[in-house]
Design an enzyme around this catalytic site. Structure first.
Site, PDB file in Angstrom:
ATOM      1  N   LYS A 120      65.742 -31.095 -56.875  1.00 48.01           N
ATOM      2  CA  LYS A 120      64.723 -30.042 -57.008  1.00 48.01           C
ATOM      3  C   LYS A 120      65.101 -28.852 -56.132  1.00 48.01           C
ATOM      4  O   LYS A 120      65.591 -29.044 -55.000  1.00 48.01           O
ATOM      5  CB  LYS A 120      63.376 -30.639 -56.573  1.00 48.01           C
ATOM      6  CG  LYS A 120      62.161 -29.768 -56.793  1.00 48.01           C
ATOM      7  CD  LYS A 120      60.903 -30.541 -56.360  1.00 48.01           C
ATOM      8  CE  LYS A 120      59.619 -29.812 -56.647  1.00 48.01           C
ATOM      9  NZ  LYS A 120      58.420 -30.609 -56.261  1.00 48.01           N
ATOM     10  N   SER A 136      55.121 -30.853 -60.018  1.00 51.32           N
ATOM     11  CA  SER A 136      55.954 -29.676 -59.970  1.00 51.32           C
ATOM     12  C   SER A 136      57.451 -29.965 -60.134  1.00 51.32           C
ATOM     13  O   SER A 136      58.211 -29.051 -60.444  1.00 51.32           O
ATOM     14  CB  SER A 136      55.732 -28.940 -58.644  1.00 51.32           C
ATOM     15  OG  SER A 136      56.123 -29.728 -57.553  1.00 51.32           O
ATOM     16  N   SER A 156      53.704 -34.614 -57.448  1.00 51.69           N
ATOM     17  CA  SER A 156      54.791 -33.874 -58.102  1.00 51.69           C
ATOM     18  C   SER A 156      56.029 -34.670 -58.472  1.00 51.69           C
ATOM     19  O   SER A 156      56.872 -34.166 -59.207  1.00 51.69           O
ATOM     20  CB  SER A 156      55.210 -32.695 -57.233  1.00 51.69           C
ATOM     21  OG  SER A 156      54.317 -31.647 -57.456  1.00 51.69           O
TER      22      SER A 156
HETATM   23  N1  GLN Z   1      49.510 -30.262 -58.385  1.00 51.78           N
HETATM   24  C1  GLN Z   1      49.531 -30.408 -56.967  1.00 51.78           C
HETATM   25  C2  GLN Z   1      49.572 -29.056 -56.290  1.00 51.78           C
HETATM   26  O1  GLN Z   1      49.740 -28.110 -56.944  1.00 51.78           O
HETATM   27  C3  GLN Z   1      50.665 -31.281 -56.530  1.00 51.78           C
HETATM   28  C4  GLN Z   1      51.933 -30.559 -56.296  1.00 51.78           C
HETATM   29  C5  GLN Z   1      52.945 -31.355 -55.563  1.00 51.78           C
HETATM   30  O2  GLN Z   1      52.866 -32.582 -55.431  1.00 51.78           O
HETATM   31  N2  GLN Z   1      53.905 -30.656 -54.993  1.00 51.78           N
HETATM   32  O3  GLN Z   1      49.450 -28.954 -55.121  1.00 51.78           O
END
Ligand code: GLN
Length: 482
Positions: free
Chosen positions: A77, A152, A176
């Site tokens: 990532k 994400s 994510s």
């Molecule tokens: N959807 C969550 C957020 O936007 C989780 C994102 C993540 O785990 N980085 O914070």
């Protein structure tokens, strides 16, 4: 050559001389150039990959010590730093940022002779759950390109699912890793907080996020966890992994284990019938495997999404304050600006979701409001931890759907930020409490994946992986259609 093989099969094929590292790497690069225009899993591909592959082939041929990865292509990532190369977090603000050092997880992979094949797309600064917030355009779900791949770490999920690489590393602040794993039908593990070093991971909400593997199989998840876990003097929150071999006895089975089905996560408002049916089916499977399943209620769960976004936005507000175009950033003509207008101009390059979080993160902990928001969120977190501790006195594992819904179409959910955030309902508990959680591919319904989430007590990754393995062995899913 099968590009869809698991990491473990890749290693044995290389050892048996079925193909060389260079052959496999060039096939993977070919695959990326064939499908990635459509899928957009990658933000950048490593142009030294073939050179790296040749070096590893030379080591193999001359019987030198070769690391455990034997040159397998792994994507990462784009929020993990590699010295001398770009790390953008899918943000325009970091468009030209060259990392000055390498993250621990990547150093560990390199020292085991993995090939970092490229950096994957994500929601900007890991805020989101569909990759629709990437400043470079979304990734697409290989099961159906009209649908989001989750986020994400969406690019990571896509790259593994579409056989563009063997495995990937994602980061998980509130789901994510697990959300895109569920949406793309790959295995995604969010380890215990502290088990994997965050050194070199660009912080979003550092008190709860973790790096973890996204893989084709549960065994591969254990294999990668063996490599990336453990104490790191550069990250004081890391804990000792006690040299656990997570692959050891992975097929031990789950006979006699106690599994709690989290009531709030199986009767929530947004839960789809297909996802519920798949979960009920998984419960029956666990019972057939000899586990005892029972409903368990956690009273704090209805408040977790609110607490999660309050805490993470607060941390994001402080972590992202550095993107002021003084220490990081891009060029713009600063003449005529005074300080405040300069900073707002500098931040205008951030996307809408990041700006929303920064505004929220400035407000909720501020004087006069903290008691109502931030401190309350911390109370929810403490109470949830107490509840979880209590529940694990009786149960070995907790299960739920990973995500209450299946992948959705682009643009379908993003307009309503609050209901969008509720999609994290089942994943944030593991982050707020620091426990490990894994998403295991379980079904393809209407052509789209459904994953099952299994959670365990802190540092119980070994038994968690055994349980995930037992479940995985009962499923037989179709090939990804791309
Ligand atoms: N959807 C969550 C957020 O936007 C989780 C994102 C993540 O785990 N980085 O914070």
């Amino acid at each position: 050559m099968d590009l869809g093989i698991s990491a473990l099969n890749y290693v044995s094929s290389i050892k048996n001389g079925e193909f060389t590292v260079e052959e496999f790497t060039s096939k993977s690069l070919e695959r990326i150039s064939q499908v990635d225009e459509k899928l957009h899993a990658f933000l950048r591909v490593n142009d030294l990959a073939i050179k790296n592959a040749r070096e590893i082939d030379t080591k193999i041929k001359s019987n030198q010590n070769v690391g455990k990865c034997y040159g397998m292509p792994i994507s990462v990532k784009d929020n993990m730093c590699i010295e001398g190369s770009k790390t953008t977090c899918a943000s325009k603000v970091l468009e030209n940022f060259i990392a000055p050092y390498t993250s621990t997880v990547i150093s560990k992979l390199n020292s085991e002779d993995a090939i970092i094949i490229g950096k994957t797309n994500m929601d900007e600064f890991a805020m989101g759950l569909s990759t629709e917030y990437s400043a470079y355009g979304p990734s697409r779900n290989p099961w159906n390109i009209d649908y989001v791949p989750g986020g994400s770490s969406g690019g990571s999920g896509v790259s593994v699912s579409a056989n563009e690489c063997i495995a990937s590393l994602g980061s998980d602040t509130g789901g994510s890793i697990r959300n895109p794993a569920s949406f793309c039908s790959v295995v995604g593990l969010k380890p215990t907080y502290g088990l994997v070093s965050r050194y070199g991971l660009v912080s979003y909400a550092n008190s709860i996020e973790q790096i973890g593997p996204m893989t084709k199989t549960v065994e591969d998840s254990a294999f990668l966890l063996n490599i990336i876990s453990g104490i790191d003097s550069n990250d004081n929150t890391t804990v000792d992994n006690k040299n656990q071999d997570y692959l050891n006895n992975i097929d031990a089975g789950i006979s006699g284990k106690k599994i709690g089905i989290v009531t709030e996560m199986t009767n929530s408002e947004g839960l789809s019938t297909d996802v519920l049916n798949a979960t009920n089916d998984a419960v029956k499977t666990f019972e057939k495997l000899g586990a005892n399943c029972e409903q368990v209620s956690l009273q704090m769960i209805p408040y977790t999404v609110a607490a999660y976004y309050t805490i993470t936005s607060t941390e994001a507000g402080s972590n992202l304050a550095r993107y002021d175009n003084i220490r990081y950033g891009y060029e713009f003509d600063s003449s005529g600006f005074e300080f405040n207008s300069y900073i707002s101009q500098a931040r205008s390059k951030l996307g809408p979701e990041v700006i929303r979080r920064m505004i929220l993160g400035g407000f909720v902990p501020s004087a006069g409001h903290a008691g109502k928001y931030f401190l309350k969120a911390l109370k929810v977190k403490s109470k949830l931890i107490a509840e979880i501790n209590h529940v694990f006195e009786k149960f070995d594992f907790l299960i739920s759907p990973t995500v209450p819904i299946q992948p959705f179409k682009f643009g379908e959910k993003i307009q309503d930020p609050v209901s969008f955030m509720m999609i994290d309902f089942n994943t944030v508990t593991a982050n707020l409490t620091g426990i490990p959680a894994i998403s295991v591919p379980y079904k393809i319904t209407n052509g789209l994946p459904i994953g099952i989430q299994i959670m365990a007590n802190r540092l119980e990754e070994h038994s968690l992986l055994q349980t995930a393995y037992a479940l995985e062995k009962t499923v037989d899913l179709p090939e990804v259609p791309v």
